[in-house]
Design a protein around this motif. Structure first.
Motif, mmCIF file in Angstrom:
data_model
loop_
_atom_site.group_PDB
_atom_site.id
_atom_site.type_symbol
_atom_site.label_atom_id
_atom_site.label_comp_id
_atom_site.label_asym_id
_atom_site.label_seq_id
_atom_site.Cartn_x
_atom_site.Cartn_y
_atom_site.Cartn_z
ATOM 1 N N PHE A 123 18.663 -9.535 7.544
ATOM 2 C CA PHE A 123 17.253 -9.299 7.857
ATOM 3 C C PHE A 123 16.857 -8.021 7.521
ATOM 4 C CE2 PHE A 123 14.213 -7.383 10.714
ATOM 5 C CZ PHE A 123 13.190 -8.623 10.567
ATOM 6 N N THR A 124 15.508 -7.588 7.277
ATOM 7 C CA THR A 124 15.181 -6.094 7.139
ATOM 8 C C THR A 124 13.722 -5.813 7.340
ATOM 9 O OG1 THR A 124 15.423 -4.115 5.681
ATOM 10 C CG2 THR A 124 15.153 -6.244 4.595
ATOM 11 N N ASP A 125 13.461 -4.772 7.795
ATOM 12 C CA ASP A 125 11.827 -4.450 7.529
ATOM 13 C C ASP A 125 12.100 -3.066 7.072
ATOM 14 O OD1 ASP A 125 9.326 -4.111 8.337
ATOM 15 O OD2 ASP A 125 9.437 -4.050 10.323
ATOM 16 N N PRO A 126 11.697 -3.230 5.854
ATOM 17 C CA PRO A 126 12.193 -1.845 4.830
ATOM 18 C C PRO A 126 10.761 -0.981 4.720
ATOM 19 C CG PRO A 126 11.554 -3.713 3.474
ATOM 20 C CD PRO A 126 11.676 -4.464 4.964
ATOM 21 N N PRO A 127 10.973 0.016 4.067
ATOM 22 C CA PRO A 127 9.985 1.047 4.110
ATOM 23 C C PRO A 127 9.017 0.019 2.914
ATOM 24 C CG PRO A 127 11.922 2.367 3.538
ATOM 25 C CD PRO A 127 12.265 0.889 3.604
ATOM 26 N N TYR A 128 7.601 0.234 3.201
ATOM 27 C CA TYR A 128 6.577 -0.481 2.314
ATOM 28 C C TYR A 128 6.109 0.264 1.210
ATOM 29 C CZ TYR A 128 6.515 -3.264 6.789
ATOM 30 O OH TYR A 128 6.791 -3.934 7.907
ATOM 31 N N THR A 129 7.113 0.611 0.344
ATOM 32 C CA THR A 129 7.086 1.104 -0.969
ATOM 33 C C THR A 129 7.691 0.193 -1.936
ATOM 34 O OG1 THR A 129 8.786 2.699 -1.078
ATOM 35 C CG2 THR A 129 7.073 3.460 -0.042
ATOM 36 N N PRO A 130 7.285 0.200 -3.201
ATOM 37 C CA PRO A 130 8.308 -0.675 -4.274
ATOM 38 C C PRO A 130 9.534 -0.186 -4.293
ATOM 39 C CG PRO A 130 5.737 -0.192 -5.018
ATOM 40 C CD PRO A 130 6.016 0.536 -3.708
ATOM 41 N N ALA A 131 9.792 1.247 -4.409
ATOM 42 C CA ALA A 131 11.106 1.646 -4.183
ATOM 43 C C ALA A 131 11.856 1.337 -3.197
ATOM 44 C CB ALA A 131 11.061 3.185 -4.554
ATOM 45 N N GLY A 132 11.036 1.365 -1.921
ATOM 46 C CA GLY A 132 12.051 1.160 -0.600
ATOM 47 C C GLY A 132 12.198 -0.389 -0.555
ATOM 48 N N ILE A 133 11.498 -1.420 -1.122
ATOM 49 C CA ILE A 133 11.506 -2.957 -1.031
ATOM 50 C C ILE A 133 12.648 -3.129 -1.917
ATOM 51 C CG2 ILE A 133 10.588 -5.009 -1.586
ATOM 52 C CD1 ILE A 133 8.030 -3.782 -0.672
ATOM 53 N N SER A 134 12.721 -2.497 -2.967
ATOM 54 C CA SER A 134 13.828 -2.862 -4.311
ATOM 55 C C SER A 134 15.157 -2.423 -3.670
ATOM 56 C CB SER A 134 13.240 -2.102 -5.589
ATOM 57 O OG SER A 134 14.155 -2.652 -6.371
ATOM 58 N N LEU A 135 15.179 -1.241 -3.270
ATOM 59 C CA LEU A 135 16.366 -0.809 -2.660
ATOM 60 C C LEU A 135 17.125 -1.656 -1.553
ATOM 61 C CD1 LEU A 135 18.660 1.336 -2.695
ATOM 62 C CD2 LEU A 135 17.297 2.550 -1.034
ATOM 63 N N PHE A 136 16.284 -1.931 -0.498
ATOM 64 C CA PHE A 136 16.603 -2.657 0.565
ATOM 65 C C PHE A 136 17.101 -4.131 0.231
ATOM 66 C CE2 PHE A 136 15.408 0.741 2.892
ATOM 67 C CZ PHE A 136 15.757 0.907 4.275
ATOM 68 N N LEU A 137 16.225 -4.648 -0.699
ATOM 69 C CA LEU A 137 16.490 -6.280 -1.127
ATOM 70 C C LEU A 137 17.970 -5.836 -2.364
ATOM 71 C CD1 LEU A 137 13.183 -7.775 -2.465
ATOM 72 C CD2 LEU A 137 14.604 -8.115 -0.411
ATOM 73 N N LEU A 188 1.245 -8.754 -5.136
ATOM 74 C CA LEU A 188 1.750 -9.000 -6.393
ATOM 75 C C LEU A 188 2.899 -8.502 -6.846
ATOM 76 C CD1 LEU A 188 -1.637 -9.604 -8.412
ATOM 77 C CD2 LEU A 188 -0.311 -11.220 -7.305
ATOM 78 N N ILE A 189 2.908 -6.892 -6.385
ATOM 79 C CA ILE A 189 3.975 -6.069 -6.829
ATOM 80 C C ILE A 189 5.347 -6.452 -6.182
ATOM 81 C CG2 ILE A 189 4.624 -3.575 -6.348
ATOM 82 C CD1 ILE A 189 1.922 -2.826 -6.779
ATOM 83 N N ILE A 190 5.009 -7.009 -4.713
ATOM 84 C CA ILE A 190 6.083 -7.567 -4.115
ATOM 85 C C ILE A 190 6.722 -8.671 -4.618
ATOM 86 C CG2 ILE A 190 6.829 -8.604 -1.811
ATOM 87 C CD1 ILE A 190 4.383 -6.722 -0.472
ATOM 88 N N GLN A 191 5.708 -9.593 -5.072
ATOM 89 C CA GLN A 191 6.125 -10.968 -5.542
ATOM 90 C C GLN A 191 6.918 -10.487 -7.039
ATOM 91 O OE1 GLN A 191 2.378 -13.596 -4.264
ATOM 92 N NE2 GLN A 191 3.028 -13.762 -6.375
ATOM 93 N N LYS A 192 6.558 -9.376 -7.530
ATOM 94 C CA LYS A 192 7.115 -9.278 -8.820
ATOM 95 C C LYS A 192 8.574 -8.727 -8.525
ATOM 96 C CE LYS A 192 6.831 -6.369 -13.027
ATOM 97 N NZ LYS A 192 5.993 -5.099 -13.632
ATOM 98 N N ILE A 193 8.759 -7.832 -7.378
ATOM 99 C CA ILE A 193 9.991 -7.243 -7.328
ATOM 100 C C ILE A 193 10.981 -8.383 -6.797
ATOM 101 C CG2 ILE A 193 11.456 -5.879 -5.570
ATOM 102 C CD1 ILE A 193 8.805 -4.020 -5.506
ATOM 103 N N VAL A 194 10.311 -9.462 -5.787
ATOM 104 C CA VAL A 194 11.281 -10.765 -5.596
ATOM 105 C C VAL A 194 11.628 -11.478 -6.813
ATOM 106 C CG1 VAL A 194 11.198 -12.890 -4.225
ATOM 107 C CG2 VAL A 194 10.529 -10.226 -3.163
ATOM 108 N N ASN A 195 10.708 -11.840 -7.675
ATOM 109 C CA ASN A 195 10.988 -12.588 -8.831
ATOM 110 C C ASN A 195 12.268 -11.722 -9.662
ATOM 111 O OD1 ASN A 195 9.209 -14.565 -8.032
ATOM 112 N ND2 ASN A 195 7.412 -13.724 -9.484
ATOM 113 N N GLU A 196 12.072 -10.530 -9.956
ATOM 114 C CA GLU A 196 13.029 -9.690 -10.712
ATOM 115 C C GLU A 196 14.551 -9.816 -10.002
ATOM 116 O OE1 GLU A 196 11.280 -5.824 -10.885
ATOM 117 O OE2 GLU A 196 10.186 -6.239 -12.611
ATOM 118 N N LYS A 197 14.468 -9.756 -8.742
ATOM 119 C CA LYS A 197 15.777 -10.104 -8.122
ATOM 120 C C LYS A 197 16.359 -11.718 -8.181
ATOM 121 C CE LYS A 197 15.117 -5.677 -6.190
ATOM 122 N NZ LYS A 197 15.828 -4.785 -6.975
ATOM 123 N N GLY A 198 15.491 -12.422 -8.752
ATOM 124 C CA GLY A 198 15.957 -13.816 -8.766
ATOM 125 C C GLY A 198 16.086 -14.456 -7.502
#
Length: 330
Positions: A215-229, A259-269
């Protein structure tokens, strides 16, 4: 067999048939409340594929009468199964929510002031309780190992109060938050493990693939979401039952951010199993309407970490950088 052993056996059966324990309990609840006279009706009522139903029935043959006139529990197990189903009821969830909120009210004055440099905005007590109960109802807490990446809302404490997790570990950068979690855990004998760590540093290799749920409530930036995921995937077991819960907020007027969040999630598989809009409510955080969504993501065989953008992970840092560039002479 005592109820504890019954519960352990059902948990083992759930793992064998690749279901969460809550899904297996839901299956037993269908049998308990419906008169099921054939396998096709059982499939429709339970919403579980035929091949899985066959596996379940085979594994549960000690507890169920042979499927003939109707599916029903063997008489010697009825009372124990009824007790177990009652313990998982909505009434029990309401009691747990009240218990969690009562404790958090007593901790309110012990919480340190939110640190803007870490994008801290505290969630309401009801939100934190709802997180733990949602994770529990989804079968991602009971008998499972859960890691929390950042925990200024004390979601680990709420999860521990359910008394069902096998292990709870918090990775947190803020020493004041760690101190509060450790004090609370010690006072209530909750057994929460804490690790002081900045996720921008290397994670301890002994933690790799050790957790069922993150579980995580990460910083709400693309870099933050990507790093925490990325960190969540490092911790997560390679299993179809592994799951990540993460929060993210944004204005309804800026839906392209989703859409940016969805893209990050998709890139992570990862597979977005569910999204609960406006699930989390905060004290402050007016820029996102004091709310954020909860994403529930399933692990897949395509899951992998990807390099995060080379940008600040905290919105506080991003704002400072933007202000610096504005002041820079042409």
């Amino acid at each position: 067999m005592e109820q504890k052993n019954l519960k352990e056996d059902l948990n083992n059966i759930a793992q064998k048939v690749e279901l969460r324990e809550t899904q297996l309990l839901d299956f037993l609840a269908v049998i308990d409340r419906k008169e099921i006279k054939d396998k096709n009706k059982l499939i429709r009522a339970a919403g579980i594929p035929k091949a899985t139903i066959n596996k379940i029935l085979e594994e549960l043959k000690e507890y169920l009468e042979p499927l003939g006139q109707s599916a029903q529990f063997r008489p010697e197990w009825q009372q124990e199964i009824h007790k177990l189903l009652a313990k998982s009821s909505k009434e029990n969830s309401q009691y747990l929510e009240e218990k969690i909120c009562a404790l958090f009210a007593s901790l309110r004055n012990k919480k340190p002031l939110p640190k803007r440099q870490y994008d801290q905005f505290y969630a309401t007590d009801q939100t934190t309780a709802k997180r733990a109960l949602t994770i529990s109802r989804n079968g991602d807490l009971d008998g499972r190992k859960i890691a929390l990446l950042g925990d200024d809302d004390l979601t680990s404490v709420a999860c521990a109060l359910t008394g069902t997790a096998e292990k709870i570990t918090v990775l947190e950068v803020d020493g004041d938050i760690i101190e509060l979690i450790e004090e609370t855990s010690q006072n209530l004998n909750l057994g929460i493990e804490t690790i002081k760590l900045d996720l921008r540093d290397k994670l301890p290799p002994e933690l790799a693939r050790q957790y069922d749920t993150v579980f995580t409530d990460p910083p709400y930036t693309p870099a933050g979401i990507s790093l925490f995921l990325n960190s969540a995937l490092f911790l997560l077991k390679k299993s179809p039952l592994s799951r990540i819960y993460f929060c993210c907020g944004g204005s309804n007027r800026a839906r392209e951010k989703e859409l940016i969040i969805q893209k990050i999630v998709n890139e992570k598989g990862l597979l977005i199993k569910e999204k609960f809009s406006d699930f989390n409510h905060y004290h402050g955080a007016q820029s996102i309407g004091s709310t954020s969504s909860l994403y529930v993501c399933d692990w897949t065989t395509a899951a992998r970490g990807t390099p995060p953008p080379n940008l600040p992970i905290y919105t506080f840092q991003q704002q400072k950088e933007m202000n610096r560039k504005r002041k820079k002479p042409f």
